[in-house]
Design a protein around this motif. Structure first.
Motif, PDB file in Angstrom:
ATOM      1  N   THR A 103       0.881  -1.167   0.000  1.00  9.29           N
ATOM      2  CA  THR A 103       0.000   0.000   0.000  1.00  9.29           C
ATOM      3  C   THR A 103       0.918   1.215   0.000  1.00  9.29           C
ATOM      4  O   THR A 103       2.110   1.093   0.250  1.00  9.29           O
ATOM      5  N   ASP A 104       0.351   2.389  -0.286  1.00  8.81           N
ATOM      6  CA  ASP A 104       1.175   3.592  -0.302  1.00  8.81           C
ATOM      7  C   ASP A 104       1.790   3.862   1.062  1.00  8.81           C
ATOM      8  O   ASP A 104       2.945   4.262   1.174  1.00  8.81           O
ATOM      9  N   VAL A 105       0.988   3.629   2.107  1.00 13.15           N
ATOM     10  CA  VAL A 105       1.472   3.896   3.466  1.00 13.15           C
ATOM     11  C   VAL A 105       2.636   2.967   3.797  1.00 13.15           C
ATOM     12  O   VAL A 105       3.673   3.401   4.305  1.00 13.15           O
ATOM     13  N   LEU A 106       2.468   1.689   3.474  1.00 15.44           N
ATOM     14  CA  LEU A 106       3.502   0.710   3.770  1.00 15.44           C
ATOM     15  C   LEU A 106       4.783   1.037   2.992  1.00 15.44           C
ATOM     16  O   LEU A 106       5.888   0.943   3.529  1.00 15.44           O
ATOM     17  N   THR A 107       4.616   1.432   1.736  1.00 16.28           N
ATOM     18  CA  THR A 107       5.788   1.779   0.934  1.00 16.28           C
ATOM     19  C   THR A 107       6.511   2.976   1.546  1.00 16.28           C
ATOM     20  O   THR A 107       7.731   2.953   1.701  1.00 16.28           O
ATOM     21  N   SER A 108       5.749   4.002   1.931  1.00 15.01           N
ATOM     22  CA  SER A 108       6.376   5.174   2.550  1.00 15.01           C
ATOM     23  C   SER A 108       7.099   4.769   3.825  1.00 15.01           C
ATOM     24  O   SER A 108       8.223   5.207   4.083  1.00 15.01           O
ATOM     25  N   PHE A 109       6.438   3.911   4.622  1.00 16.18           N
ATOM     26  CA  PHE A 109       7.050   3.454   5.867  1.00 16.18           C
ATOM     27  C   PHE A 109       8.382   2.772   5.598  1.00 16.18           C
ATOM     28  O   PHE A 109       9.400   3.093   6.208  1.00 16.18           O
ATOM     29  N   PHE A 110       8.394   1.827   4.636  1.00 18.54           N
ATOM     30  CA  PHE A 110       9.611   1.063   4.394  1.00 18.54           C
ATOM     31  C   PHE A 110      10.690   1.912   3.733  1.00 18.54           C
ATOM     32  O   PHE A 110      11.880   1.715   3.993  1.00 18.54           O
ATOM     33  N   VAL A 111      10.304   2.855   2.880  1.00 16.75           N
ATOM     34  CA  VAL A 111      11.310   3.754   2.306  1.00 16.75           C
ATOM     35  C   VAL A 111      11.945   4.563   3.429  1.00 16.75           C
ATOM     36  O   VAL A 111      13.172   4.717   3.497  1.00 16.75           O
ATOM     37  N   PHE A 112      11.099   5.065   4.346  1.00 12.10           N
ATOM     38  CA  PHE A 112      11.608   5.836   5.482  1.00 12.10           C
ATOM     39  C   PHE A 112      12.565   4.991   6.317  1.00 12.10           C
ATOM     40  O   PHE A 112      13.653   5.420   6.675  1.00 12.10           O
ATOM     41  N   ILE A 113      12.151   3.754   6.613  1.00 10.78           N
ATOM     42  CA  ILE A 113      12.973   2.849   7.413  1.00 10.78           C
ATOM     43  C   ILE A 113      14.287   2.540   6.702  1.00 10.78           C
ATOM     44  O   ILE A 113      15.356   2.583   7.288  1.00 10.78           O
ATOM     45  N   TYR A 114      14.196   2.272   5.393  1.00 13.55           N
ATOM     46  CA  TYR A 114      15.373   1.846   4.636  1.00 13.55           C
ATOM     47  C   TYR A 114      16.439   2.936   4.629  1.00 13.55           C
ATOM     48  O   TYR A 114      17.632   2.656   4.709  1.00 13.55           O
ATOM     49  N   LEU A 175      10.493  -0.883  -5.737  1.00 14.98           N
ATOM     50  CA  LEU A 175       9.676   0.169  -5.125  1.00 14.98           C
ATOM     51  C   LEU A 175      10.496   1.365  -4.652  1.00 14.98           C
ATOM     52  O   LEU A 175      10.046   2.496  -4.730  1.00 14.98           O
ATOM     53  N   LEU A 176      11.726   1.115  -4.162  1.00 12.81           N
ATOM     54  CA  LEU A 176      12.503   2.224  -3.610  1.00 12.81           C
ATOM     55  C   LEU A 176      12.757   3.293  -4.665  1.00 12.81           C
ATOM     56  O   LEU A 176      12.482   4.470  -4.466  1.00 12.81           O
ATOM     57  N   TYR A 177      13.269   2.857  -5.810  1.00 15.82           N
ATOM     58  CA  TYR A 177      13.676   3.837  -6.811  1.00 15.82           C
ATOM     59  C   TYR A 177      12.480   4.369  -7.595  1.00 15.82           C
ATOM     60  O   TYR A 177      12.575   5.376  -8.266  1.00 15.82           O
ATOM     61  N   GLU A 178      11.362   3.676  -7.496  1.00 14.23           N
ATOM     62  CA  GLU A 178      10.144   4.218  -8.096  1.00 14.23           C
ATOM     63  C   GLU A 178       9.597   5.324  -7.205  1.00 14.23           C
ATOM     64  O   GLU A 178       9.186   6.385  -7.664  1.00 14.23           O
ATOM     65  N   ALA A 179       9.599   5.056  -5.879  1.00 16.26           N
ATOM     66  CA  ALA A 179       9.037   6.023  -4.951  1.00 16.26           C
ATOM     67  C   ALA A 179      10.001   7.183  -4.732  1.00 16.26           C
ATOM     68  O   ALA A 179       9.590   8.290  -4.445  1.00 16.26           O
ATOM     69  N   PHE A 180      11.281   6.946  -4.907  1.00 15.93           N
ATOM     70  CA  PHE A 180      12.279   7.902  -4.473  1.00 15.93           C
ATOM     71  C   PHE A 180      13.529   7.757  -5.344  1.00 15.93           C
ATOM     72  O   PHE A 180      14.572   7.312  -4.881  1.00 15.93           O
ATOM     73  N   PRO A 181      13.424   8.095  -6.655  1.00 13.97           N
ATOM     74  CA  PRO A 181      14.540   7.840  -7.571  1.00 13.97           C
ATOM     75  C   PRO A 181      15.836   8.559  -7.186  1.00 13.97           C
ATOM     76  O   PRO A 181      16.923   8.079  -7.455  1.00 13.97           O
ATOM     77  N   GLN A 182      15.696   9.714  -6.520  1.00 16.76           N
ATOM     78  CA  GLN A 182      16.899  10.475  -6.163  1.00 16.76           C
ATOM     79  C   GLN A 182      17.775   9.692  -5.203  1.00 16.76           C
ATOM     80  O   GLN A 182      18.972   9.933  -5.116  1.00 16.76           O
ATOM     81  N   SER A 183      17.156   8.758  -4.455  1.00 17.44           N
ATOM     82  CA  SER A 183      17.946   8.022  -3.481  1.00 17.44           C
ATOM     83  C   SER A 183      19.057   7.263  -4.173  1.00 17.44           C
ATOM     84  O   SER A 183      20.050   6.900  -3.571  1.00 17.44           O
ATOM     85  N   ARG A 184      18.880   7.045  -5.474  1.00 17.52           N
ATOM     86  CA  ARG A 184      19.924   6.347  -6.216  1.00 17.52           C
ATOM     87  C   ARG A 184      21.210   7.168  -6.250  1.00 17.52           C
ATOM     88  O   ARG A 184      22.302   6.628  -6.211  1.00 17.52           O
ATOM     89  N   THR A 185      21.071   8.508  -6.326  1.00 17.61           N
ATOM     90  CA  THR A 185      22.274   9.334  -6.321  1.00 17.61           C
ATOM     91  C   THR A 185      23.037   9.102  -5.024  1.00 17.61           C
ATOM     92  O   THR A 185      24.260   9.131  -4.998  1.00 17.61           O
TER      93      THR A 185
END
Lengths: 290, 585
Positions: A103-114, A175-185
């Protein structure tokens, strides 16, 4: 967003988390005392930090050489084995199962955690153990981290492996780079996409948790907090499609080995025994001559 | 009696049991021996190599589906993602693969198949016969289409393609659409993937004018590492080297337009030859003059990068298909050179003029040997490329950007006597490539207004997001590029054309286009497209293919999944057996 913006945001969030946790778990009084007596504390574990710095420096400075060695000479690509291991163990893909709860919430949670949770989890023990009356725990932590990086680096050189998201982006979503592509930099600065086995995210997070257990008498509250974060970090690596279950297992094993080393050895001890070993080697011919 | 009976029974039992045990053991040993001496057939195994999704999500997904389908069909299949540079090395240089999935940039002319498939290249590296494919019949067809007159060539090509459809050294899956994202105000006449695309972009009246460079977004790993036009084992920015290194002529809309050449006079009497006159005042980017010797040198270098140093030569891993059209060269004066061609026609021979020219004063010393079969020319990083293009290399000091500056001394700048594509050129001061770490970051550069246009492929999944963003737009067009599944003919089973043909069927092309490409591709359907020539680009309608609507490569299943009741008979019909669902050697 450029690298600098990503870094700035990361720093801001993590510092806030660190300050809060320090106030709650360590207590303001202990923190202030520790800061006032920082000199002897630093001196005590200087050698441990030096060892960690050496390993990190080695990792950073040999990146090109290691990549060339890994990809052009050793060339042990184990991706398909990791894929098969996961399937054989569960009869299905654990990453797919985890992602089915998406879900969007779960994805945000795990991106934040990661990203943020992980950075906090790694940094907070330094603050907490620094505030103790003895530096034994801090040395343990530093040595365990050093072991993690050193062994991890060895594995990354020996094995090439891509994570689930790189194998089949329709089956395993990245999911990480889809939700937050800049994190790749950010992650690009530290890591390459072939460094998957074992998961250093898992191993470092689990190391913190295992050490929290070892030091449970000093910081009882830290045990459940670090446990929650460490397990979330491990799950996030799979949920976000970055690691296989096999990587997480290997990461947890690496954490156990590292904690064992951290608890049972000291840098001084290792240096002394190394000196004895080499000393004996180099001195024996001299004594013969005399 | 009663006392004895049980004892005899016991003894009998023991004896009987002993005999039985020994004989059954003997039987067991017999079986073990015979198994050890003549092992039964093993399951067929194949590994499929493709780049990871970071490099190309489409190729990765096709490879993954292929693995699934091969497994369902009873093959022990594994999928091995390898970074782009390593994939090229494994496939193009070392032949270390069973099956690979890759994006091919497409052919300029059907004669490209000559370089791709002729058995004379089987020992060579690069895009010259990477399939290790050796078939006399195919060689024959490849040669006759080269030699045939303009009227006869279509029929010869039809025969070639008909043959390749049966023999399948590789198979095409689909022709992707080329999706380009650009600033709203920008016109993208054709996507920037080669020099002409960039020229048109820089010349269009709607774009610029600007004192600064055209800002181009690309993504990928190690894009700035090796700027060597001969190297194949590196990831690269498509079109960058084409901008730096000019050829004698460029193919524009199907006809060859003189570029560095001022003119080409063809003479067909007594063997085909062409007298090429270079434009006046041509210069390399370092100021050295370009003369006819450089042209002769270029053909020599591609034929043998050791320049005669090694017996048998070390051919370049690229441009061999074109170079082998030229039999010999004769420098007349500094601006004039005669090219003598092999037995072929003008339409095919002109392809030799599209090879980029190499400066002799820089590349001659690169003929030095690095190892037994490698010269410096092929492995050099060529850090400061000195070419002859409209743009000169300025800087690539970081991994994040490559800067090209206008080359003012170029013969086609500041003159009115030039190809019509150059009208209005250029409205920008050079080109700057910004290298993003992944496609999502490139998309963000576009949406944030940091770049004018994207040059790397935008994955279908990102199109919607770009369309929804303000101040940016997308253009889309069909391409000659295609996704191919290549088979290593030296693999024990894949050496068998019948086996390859069944393997080529085990991908649901229709499903791939709808699910993986999300509709942004044309399915390979007709004979030409299954061999990599877009069905719409097939110009010779007069000659009919043996099977105009071939279902020889139709998928034995539905919705992307193999139906084993359909796939097993396909393998059984060509002499293979199954054991418990496993396909045996």
């Amino acid at each position: 967003m450029a690298l600098i913006d990503v870094l700035l945001e990361l720093t801001l969030v993590v510092v806030t988390m660190l300050v809060t946790a320090t106030l709650v778990i360590v207590g303001p009084r202990n923190a202030v005392t520790a800061l006032r007596e920082f000199r002897w504390r630093l001196e005590t574990c200087l050698l441990s930090f030096a060892a960690l710095a050496v390993v990190l420096l080695l990792r950073w400075s040999t990146q090109d050489v290691v990549q060339r060695l890994e990809r052009n000479v050793l060339r042990n690509n184990i991706t398909s084995y990791l894929f098969e291991f996961d399937r054989a163990l569960f009869g299905t893909d654990p990453v797919v199962v985890l992602q089915s709860f998406q879900t969007d919430v779960l994805t945000s949670f795990f991106v934040f955690i990661y990203i943020y949770g992980y950075a906090f989890l790694l940094l907070f023990p330094f603050v907490a153990y620094f505030a103790l009356d003895e530096m034994e725990e801090l040395s343990m932590l530093v040595l365990a981290f050093t072991a993690n990086y050193a062994i991890g680096l060895l594995f990354y050189t020996l094995f090439i492996a891509f994570g689930p998201r790189n194998v089949d982006p329709l089956l395993f979503e990245g999911l990480l780079y889809e939700a937050f592509p800049q994190s790749r930099t950010l992650t690009n600065e530290i890591n390459q996409n072939t460094n998957v086995f074992p998961s250093l995210h898992t191993s470092l997070a689990m190391t913190v948790f295992f050490l929290a257990w070892v030091t449970r008498e000093k910081y009882p509250v830290w045990v459940p907090v670090s446990g929650f974060l460490a397990i979330s970090v491990s799950l996030s690596t799979m949920y976000l499609g970055i690691h296989w279950f096999a990587d997480v297992v290997a990461g947890t094993l690496l954490a156990l080995v590292s904690v064992y080393i951290g608890v049972n050895y000291t840098i001084d001890g290792i240096v002394a025994s190394a000196r004895r070993f080499f000393g004996a080697r180099f001195e024996s011919p001299n004594t013969d001559k005399e | 009696m009663e006392d004895v009976a049980p004892s005899t029974t016991r003894r009998g039992l023991l004896a009987g049991g002993g005999v039985a045990a020994v004989s059954s053991l003997a039987g067991c040993f017999d079986r073990l021996w015979s198994q050890a001496e003549t092992p039964g057939p093993d399951q067929i195994s194949m590994s499929i190599k493709a780049v990871p999704a970071d490099d190309d999500p489409i190729a990765a997904t096709i490879a993954s589906r292929l693995r699934e389908n091969y497994s369902d069909a009873g093959i022990d299949a594994s999928h091995e993602p390898v970074a782009k540079a390593e994939l090229y090395r494994d496939v193009l240089l070392e032949g270390e693969y069973d099956v690979f999935v890759a994006r091919h940039p497409g052919y300029d002319d059907p004669d490209d198949l000559y370089g791709l498939l002729h058995s004379r290249f089987v020992g060579e590296q690069g895009w010259q016969n990477p399939f290790r494919f050796t078939e006399l019949a195919a060689d024959n067809h490849l040669e006759t289409q080269r030699e045939a007159t303009e009227d006869d060539r279509p029929a010869e090509l039809v025969e070639l393609l008909d043959h390749l459809l049966q023999s399948v050294p590789f198979t095409a899956v689909a022709h992707p659409y080329r999706i380009t994202g650009a600033r709203e105000s920008f016109e993208v006449p054709s996507p920037p993937r080669d020099a002409l695309g960039y020229v048109e972009l820089c010349a269009h009246a709607a774009n610029g004018p600007r004192d600064g460079p055209l800002e181009v977004g690309v993504f990928g790993e190690g894009l700035t590492e090796r700027l060597n036009p001969l190297a194949v084992d590196r990831n690269r920015i498509e079109g960058l080297l084409d901008l730096l290194y000019d050829p004698l002529a460029r193919r524009i809309d199907g006809s060859y337009v003189p570029w560095l050449a001022e003119s080409a006079e063809w003479d067909e009497g007594g063997g085909l030859r062409a007298r090429i006159t270079l434009r006046e005042g041509l210069e390399w980017h370092d100021g050295e003059p370009i003369d006819a010797d450089d042209v002769a040198f270029t053909f020599e270098l591609i034929e043998d990068t050791s320049l005669g140093e090694v017996e048998g030569g070390i051919p370049a891993p690229r441009f061999r298909g074109q170079q082998t059209l030229v039999e010999s060269t004769d420098v007349v004066d500094s601006r004039t050179i005669e090219l003598y061609f092999v037995n072929t026609t003008r339409a095919v021979a002109a392809r030799a003029l599209t090879i980029p020219l190499f400066p002799e004063h820089i590349w001659a010393e690169r003929s030095e040997l690095l190892t037994d079969r490698q010269t410096v020319a092929v492995t050099d990083d060529n850090e400061n490329p000195v070419g002859s293009g409209l743009f000169a290399f300025a800087d690539a000091s970081t991994d994040e950007e490559v800067v090209l500056e206008p080359f003012d001394a170029h013969a086609l700048r500041g003159t009115s006597d030039r190809p019509s594509v150059l009208e209005g050129f250029s409205r920008f001061e050079g080109i700057r490539f910004q290298v993003a770490p992944n496609s999502g970051a490139m998309r963000d550069l576009l949406i944030d207004g940091d770049i004018d246009v994207t040059a790397s492929e935008i994955p279908p999944g990102s199109v919607e997001e770009i369309r929804d963003a303000s101040d940016v737009s997308t253009t889309m067009e069909t391409t000659d590029a295609f996704y191919m599944v290549g088979f290593n003919s030296q693999h024990a089973e894949l050496g068998n054309p019948n086996f390859r043909r069944v393997c080529a069927r085990l991908i649901d092309r229709q499903h791939v286009v709808s699910e993986i490409f999300e509709g942004f591709a044309t399915q390979a359907k007709g004979t030409p497209s299954l061999v990599g020539i877009h069905d719409d680009a097939w110009e010779y309608d007069d000659d009919e293919f043996a099977d105009p609507d071939p279902d020889i490569l139709s998928f034995p299943g539905t919705d992307g999944s193999v139906d084993t009741s359909q796939s097993q008979p396909l393998f059984q019909d060509i002499g293979y057996n199954y054991d418990g669902g496993q396909l045996l050697k």
